[in-house]
Design a protein around this motif. Sequence first.
Motif, PDB file in Angstrom:
ATOM      1  N   ALA A 131       0.869  -1.179   0.000  1.00 41.53           N
ATOM      2  CA  ALA A 131       0.000   0.000   0.000  1.00 41.53           C
ATOM      3  C   ALA A 131       0.903   1.226   0.000  1.00 41.53           C
ATOM      4  CB  ALA A 131      -0.912  -0.015   1.216  1.00 41.53           C
ATOM      5  N   ARG A 132       0.854   2.015  -1.061  1.00 38.49           N
ATOM      6  CA  ARG A 132       1.864   3.058  -1.287  1.00 38.49           C
ATOM      7  C   ARG A 132       1.432   4.470  -0.884  1.00 38.49           C
ATOM      8  NH1 ARG A 132       5.940   2.282  -4.867  1.00 38.49           N
ATOM      9  NH2 ARG A 132       5.671   4.375  -5.740  1.00 38.49           N
ATOM     10  N   CYS A 133       0.143   4.788  -0.970  1.00 41.08           N
ATOM     11  CA  CYS A 133      -0.285   6.172  -0.738  1.00 41.08           C
ATOM     12  C   CYS A 133      -1.748   6.216  -0.315  1.00 41.08           C
ATOM     13  CB  CYS A 133      -0.068   7.023  -1.992  1.00 41.08           C
ATOM     14  SG  CYS A 133      -0.921   6.392  -3.460  1.00 41.08           S
ATOM     15  N   ALA A 134      -2.160   7.368   0.197  1.00 40.12           N
ATOM     16  CA  ALA A 134      -3.546   7.568   0.621  1.00 40.12           C
ATOM     17  C   ALA A 134      -3.884   9.050   0.535  1.00 40.12           C
ATOM     18  CB  ALA A 134      -3.749   7.064   2.044  1.00 40.12           C
ATOM     19  N   ARG A 135      -5.171   9.363   0.409  1.00 44.07           N
ATOM     20  CA  ARG A 135      -5.616  10.763   0.379  1.00 44.07           C
ATOM     21  C   ARG A 135      -7.053  10.840   0.873  1.00 44.07           C
ATOM     22  NH1 ARG A 135      -3.076  14.578  -2.950  1.00 44.07           N
ATOM     23  NH2 ARG A 135      -3.512  16.686  -2.162  1.00 44.07           N
ATOM     24  N   PHE A 136      -7.333  11.803   1.750  1.00 47.49           N
ATOM     25  CA  PHE A 136      -8.698  12.088   2.194  1.00 47.49           C
ATOM     26  C   PHE A 136      -9.357  13.063   1.225  1.00 47.49           C
ATOM     27  CE2 PHE A 136      -7.204  10.499   6.259  1.00 47.49           C
ATOM     28  CZ  PHE A 136      -8.346   9.949   6.840  1.00 47.49           C
ATOM     29  N   SER A 137     -10.675  12.972   1.094  1.00 49.53           N
ATOM     30  CA  SER A 137     -11.419  13.974   0.347  1.00 49.53           C
ATOM     31  C   SER A 137     -11.419  15.273   1.158  1.00 49.53           C
ATOM     32  CB  SER A 137     -12.857  13.502   0.090  1.00 49.53           C
ATOM     33  OG  SER A 137     -13.530  13.265   1.319  1.00 49.53           O
ATOM     34  N   CYS A 419       8.430   8.808   2.128  1.00 54.50           N
ATOM     35  CA  CYS A 419       7.311   9.059   3.043  1.00 54.50           C
ATOM     36  C   CYS A 419       7.061  10.565   3.150  1.00 54.50           C
ATOM     37  CB  CYS A 419       7.609   8.466   4.413  1.00 54.50           C
ATOM     38  SG  CYS A 419       9.071   9.174   5.195  1.00 54.50           S
ATOM     39  N   GLN A 420       6.036  10.935   3.904  1.00 46.66           N
ATOM     40  CA  GLN A 420       5.740  12.346   4.085  1.00 46.66           C
ATOM     41  C   GLN A 420       5.512  12.664   5.554  1.00 46.66           C
ATOM     42  OE1 GLN A 420       2.170  13.744   2.185  1.00 46.66           O
ATOM     43  NE2 GLN A 420       0.818  12.400   3.304  1.00 46.66           N
ATOM     44  N   ALA A 421       5.674  13.935   5.894  1.00 46.37           N
ATOM     45  CA  ALA A 421       5.319  14.452   7.215  1.00 46.37           C
ATOM     46  C   ALA A 421       4.071  15.303   7.052  1.00 46.37           C
ATOM     47  CB  ALA A 421       6.459  15.283   7.786  1.00 46.37           C
ATOM     48  N   GLY A 460       6.212  -5.014   9.569  1.00 44.38           N
ATOM     49  CA  GLY A 460       7.190  -4.428   8.663  1.00 44.38           C
ATOM     50  C   GLY A 460       6.937  -2.946   8.517  1.00 44.38           C
ATOM     51  N   ALA A 461       7.814  -2.270   7.796  1.00 48.43           N
ATOM     52  CA  ALA A 461       7.757  -0.813   7.680  1.00 48.43           C
ATOM     53  C   ALA A 461       6.459  -0.339   7.027  1.00 48.43           C
ATOM     54  CB  ALA A 461       8.958  -0.317   6.882  1.00 48.43           C
ATOM     55  N   PHE A 462       5.922   0.766   7.544  1.00 47.44           N
ATOM     56  CA  PHE A 462       4.803   1.406   6.853  1.00 47.44           C
ATOM     57  C   PHE A 462       5.357   2.630   6.141  1.00 47.44           C
ATOM     58  CE2 PHE A 462       5.037   3.749  10.735  1.00 47.44           C
ATOM     59  CZ  PHE A 462       4.400   4.971  10.557  1.00 47.44           C
ATOM     60  N   ARG A 463       4.785   2.937   4.995  1.00 50.21           N
ATOM     61  CA  ARG A 463       5.416   3.925   4.114  1.00 50.21           C
ATOM     62  C   ARG A 463       4.615   5.203   3.935  1.00 50.21           C
ATOM     63  NH1 ARG A 463       7.254   2.372  -1.007  1.00 50.21           N
ATOM     64  NH2 ARG A 463       7.002   4.551  -1.598  1.00 50.21           N
ATOM     65  N   TRP A 464       3.392   5.270   4.420  1.00 48.82           N
ATOM     66  CA  TRP A 464       2.593   6.476   4.176  1.00 48.82           C
ATOM     67  C   TRP A 464       1.689   6.760   5.358  1.00 48.82           C
ATOM     68  CZ3 TRP A 464       3.765   9.517   0.199  1.00 48.82           C
ATOM     69  CH2 TRP A 464       2.909  10.586  -0.091  1.00 48.82           C
ATOM     70  N   LEU A 465       1.553   8.045   5.680  1.00 46.72           N
ATOM     71  CA  LEU A 465       0.653   8.499   6.734  1.00 46.72           C
ATOM     72  C   LEU A 465      -0.082   9.719   6.210  1.00 46.72           C
ATOM     73  CD1 LEU A 465       1.557   8.847  10.497  1.00 46.72           C
ATOM     74  CD2 LEU A 465       0.216  10.601   9.332  1.00 46.72           C
ATOM     75  N   THR A 476      -2.744   4.900   7.827  1.00 41.42           N
ATOM     76  CA  THR A 476      -1.374   4.494   7.522  1.00 41.42           C
ATOM     77  C   THR A 476      -1.409   3.361   6.507  1.00 41.42           C
ATOM     78  OG1 THR A 476      -1.385   3.016   9.459  1.00 41.42           O
ATOM     79  CG2 THR A 476      -0.389   5.192   9.737  1.00 41.42           C
ATOM     80  N   CYS A 477      -0.423   3.364   5.612  1.00 36.41           N
ATOM     81  CA  CYS A 477      -0.313   2.346   4.569  1.00 36.41           C
ATOM     82  C   CYS A 477       1.015   1.619   4.731  1.00 36.41           C
ATOM     83  CB  CYS A 477      -0.361   2.997   3.185  1.00 36.41           C
ATOM     84  SG  CYS A 477      -1.838   3.970   2.869  1.00 36.41           S
ATOM     85  N   GLY A 478       1.001   0.301   4.630  1.00 38.12           N
ATOM     86  CA  GLY A 478       2.203  -0.455   4.935  1.00 38.12           C
ATOM     87  C   GLY A 478       2.758  -1.293   3.803  1.00 38.12           C
ATOM     88  N   THR A 479       4.041  -1.631   3.954  1.00 38.88           N
ATOM     89  CA  THR A 479       4.653  -2.584   3.035  1.00 38.88           C
ATOM     90  C   THR A 479       4.071  -3.980   3.255  1.00 38.88           C
ATOM     91  OG1 THR A 479       6.460  -2.885   4.615  1.00 38.88           O
ATOM     92  CG2 THR A 479       6.811  -1.293   2.850  1.00 38.88           C
ATOM     93  N   ASP A 480       3.324  -4.140   4.368  1.00 41.63           N
ATOM     94  CA  ASP A 480       2.638  -5.410   4.625  1.00 41.63           C
ATOM     95  C   ASP A 480       1.306  -5.493   3.882  1.00 41.63           C
ATOM     96  OD1 ASP A 480       1.202  -3.545   6.039  1.00 41.63           O
ATOM     97  OD2 ASP A 480       1.224  -4.619   7.947  1.00 41.63           O
ATOM     98  N   ARG A 481       1.052  -4.501   2.977  1.00 41.77           N
ATOM     99  CA  ARG A 481      -0.138  -4.437   2.113  1.00 41.77           C
ATOM    100  C   ARG A 481      -1.373  -3.910   2.821  1.00 41.77           C
ATOM    101  NH1 ARG A 481      -0.563 -10.451  -0.160  1.00 41.77           N
ATOM    102  NH2 ARG A 481      -0.885 -10.743   2.091  1.00 41.77           N
TER     103      ARG A 481
END
Length: 490
Positions: A131-137, A419-421, A460-465, A476-481
Amino acid sequence: MENSSLEQVLQDAKLHRQINSLIVAHLRDNNLYQAASVVASATMTSLNDEAPPNKLLELVAKGLAVEKDEMLRGVPSSAFDLGTSIPSGYGSIPAPRTAAVDFGAVQETKGSSKSFPKHETRHLSEHKNIARCARFSPDGKFVATGSSDTSIKLFEVAKIKQMMLPDARDARDGPVRPVIRTFYDHLQPINDLDFHPQNTVLISGSKDNTINKTCLHAPLILPFLVLCCFFSSSPSNITSISCKTKQEFTSNSYVSHVTTFRFFDFSKMTAKRAFRVIQDTHNVRSVSFHPSGDFLLAGTDHPIPHLYDINTFQCYLSANAPEINDNGAINQVRYSATGGMYVTASKDGTIRLWDGVTANCVRSIAGAHGTAEATSANFTKDQRFVLSSGKDSTVKLWEVGTGKLVKQYLGATHTQLRCQAVFNDTEEFVLSIDEPTNEIVIWDALTAEKVAKWPSNHIGAFRWLEHSPTEAAYVTCGTDRSIRFWKESL
């Protein structure tokens, strides 16, 4: 009688001068320098008049509140008769919410850090790959996630909250399913997502060099005319409006950039394909809608942001861009709240600020993250500051007007993932990722003191918040899918 009339004229003139001064100061303080200069020249107002930050917004908000109260009490409207009736529903929209924290204030902050509220979390769903990215409306009612498996999942936040209730598993109607749509149309991993500010349209950027438009309910029919609206603070406060043809754009601030695109139209709720496809010439790393919804920015492997008119799908590049080296690929691009500016975070470690009207690069913060990649950059709500993160394991706050480093948030290591802050919804806290410990790190935004460090609960590591723009909740989105939802505990 004549003296009374003259006195009234003088009072009105003084009031107009005060209003003009506040408008100029508001535009200037929100980095809309060109608009401020035009208004100052037209009204013969000093461009350097001082005014308290957000004074104009405060006065407008108070005036609307008083007017609404008078309407409820049956009091006649203002003495200023503008010859127009109050439209239905006027006053029901809340006043613009300003940033909760004034980072420009000089004050002693030692020992004054706030505590970040406790949150509860729940596993929502899994993609078939990372899971690489996410966005709220913009209204916080939906959240979308993109994956390396090329799919996009759309969640309804109300259903997520319902699923998190203690008795949700025992519901007679069966378990709540927060995933309301799943889209498949890319050939390569999804890099970024964004929601149209007014319509139920989701846009996605991918490594397959495409930008897909997905209509969440019905296809969007768009006119050919290009209407360029650049807002100073809201759609009702327009700095300039102009209708331009492709030729006028090309001869002005932009140079035409050749693209091809495909159209996929769907109107059924069961459809899983995009109804429009733009084919870019580069890997699309990041996307951001203009607040008007008429334009789209794409950050790609090319060092200059690509501006798309979503009515015509024509692509434009700034004709006055600075020279950028071959390592200037854009990791993230984001518009400010009004669209007056946009910011890019690049692989060469530079944060660049661009004028949203002229597309000129107005400031380059070279080496913002040393020689490491700058991975994210976002404006504060008042547009006076930019929060950036980089692979040098730092999160930094920059003043837009001067390029000065204001705050630095240390104590989280991120050197591998893009990743992002982010700020929380009130901008009182900053959240980011610590890769070695797989934890969420939280700082007090004003004091820059680390106030919390929580396990991510990902394997495992999560890559997006990504934080909700409207409430105390994030995903949060993780490398664990997996996708996890976090909300403040009641």
